[in-house]
Design a protein around this motif. Sequence first.
Motif, PDB file in Angstrom:
ATOM      1  N   ASP A  28       0.789  -1.235   0.000  1.00 47.67           N
ATOM      2  CA  ASP A  28       0.000   0.000   0.000  1.00 47.67           C
ATOM      3  C   ASP A  28       0.816   1.277   0.000  1.00 47.67           C
ATOM      4  O   ASP A  28       0.295   2.346  -0.285  1.00 47.67           O
ATOM      5  N   GLN A  40      -0.617  -2.161  -6.270  1.00 45.46           N
ATOM      6  CA  GLN A  40      -1.077  -1.410  -5.106  1.00 45.46           C
ATOM      7  C   GLN A  40      -2.317  -2.063  -4.512  1.00 45.46           C
ATOM      8  O   GLN A  40      -3.290  -2.334  -5.218  1.00 45.46           O
ATOM      9  N   ALA A  61      -5.253  -1.161  -2.242  1.00 49.71           N
ATOM     10  CA  ALA A  61      -5.922   0.016  -1.693  1.00 49.71           C
ATOM     11  C   ALA A  61      -7.129  -0.348  -0.844  1.00 49.71           C
ATOM     12  O   ALA A  61      -7.962   0.519  -0.541  1.00 49.71           O
ATOM     13  N   ASP A  84      -6.125   3.788   0.831  1.00 48.99           N
ATOM     14  CA  ASP A  84      -5.884   4.147  -0.564  1.00 48.99           C
ATOM     15  C   ASP A  84      -4.940   5.347  -0.598  1.00 48.99           C
ATOM     16  O   ASP A  84      -5.364   6.490  -0.442  1.00 48.99           O
ATOM     17  N   ARG A 100      -3.193   7.717  -2.519  1.00 53.47           N
ATOM     18  CA  ARG A 100      -3.258   8.223  -3.902  1.00 53.47           C
ATOM     19  C   ARG A 100      -1.900   8.630  -4.433  1.00 53.47           C
ATOM     20  O   ARG A 100      -1.681   8.623  -5.643  1.00 53.47           O
ATOM     21  N   ARG A 126      -0.418   5.779  -6.378  1.00 53.55           N
ATOM     22  CA  ARG A 126      -1.203   5.224  -7.482  1.00 53.55           C
ATOM     23  C   ARG A 126      -0.509   5.346  -8.844  1.00 53.55           C
ATOM     24  O   ARG A 126      -0.545   4.401  -9.639  1.00 53.55           O
ATOM     25  N   VAL A 167      -4.007  -2.271  -9.614  1.00 55.25           N
ATOM     26  CA  VAL A 167      -4.536  -1.790  -8.334  1.00 55.25           C
ATOM     27  C   VAL A 167      -5.636  -2.727  -7.847  1.00 55.25           C
ATOM     28  O   VAL A 167      -6.559  -3.056  -8.600  1.00 55.25           O
ATOM     29  N   ARG A 169      -8.615  -2.662  -5.631  1.00 57.33           N
ATOM     30  CA  ARG A 169      -9.453  -1.657  -4.975  1.00 57.33           C
ATOM     31  C   ARG A 169     -10.402  -2.258  -3.941  1.00 57.33           C
ATOM     32  O   ARG A 169     -10.783  -1.595  -2.988  1.00 57.33           O
TER      33      ARG A 169
END
Length: 225
Positions: free
Chosen positions: A170, A186, A188, A192, A194, A197, A203, A205
Motif C-alpha cells: 500500500d 497497489q 488500496a 488508498d 493516492r 497510485r 490496483v 481496490r
Amino acid sequence: MSAAQQRVRVFLDFDSTLTALEGYDELARMRGAYRAVSAVTRRAMAGKVDFIAALRDRLELIRPDAAMLAELARLYVRNMVAGAAAGVARLREQGMRPRIVSGGPREAILPCAARLGIAAADVVAVGLKLDAAGAYKGFDRRSEVLRPGGKASACGARVGPKEIGVVVGDGASDAEAKASGMLFVQYAGVVDRREVRPHADAVIRGRSLRNIDRHVLRAVARRAG
C-alpha cells in the motif's frame, strides 16, 4: 501452470495489506503514544520521512516489550484482511512462492505468517531486541529492509535474472520496487494512498485479497504486452 507463472516471485507487504492494522500504531496505543507515533507513520508511508529515522523515532516513543509484541501478534491474526489466506494459497498453487517483506516487527508478524502458510524463512522484517526481562533494548539494524534501497533491495535480492518480481503493498516503500525493475501492485483495500497510485502496474481496490493472483498476473501481462 504457465512458464510465466513459474517465473513470478511475489513479495507481500504486511501492515495495511495482509492485516488491516499498522503494527507500530497499535503498539503506540498500548503505550499511550498513538498521536505522536501515527503522525510519524503517515509521513513515512507517504515517503516524506526516511524510513530508518522514522522507525527509530517510533520505537523510542513506544519501547515495546515482550507482552506488547505478543498482544500485537494476536491483533494481527484477528485483523487479517479478508481473503488473505485464500489469496496466498492461490499464489502458491500457481507456483508463485509468496514471501512477506515488511518494515514491521518480525516477532509479531511470524504467527500470522504461519497462519498463511508462509515459513519464517520467507519473512523479512525488523527484529526487535529485548533483554532477559522482556524489556525493549533496540532493533536489529542489520535487517535487510533497513539497508540502502530498503524493501526494493530485499525483494530484488530474491529475484533471479530470468524471474519477475512483483511487490504487493500500500505504501511508498512498496512502490520503490519500480526503480529496481520489479512490478508494483497497489493494495488500496485498507488505505488508498493516492500518492503511490501513479506507480502501480495494477490496483486492488476491493477489500478482499482472494483474487490477488489475477492482479499479479495482470501486471505481468501488461509488461509483456
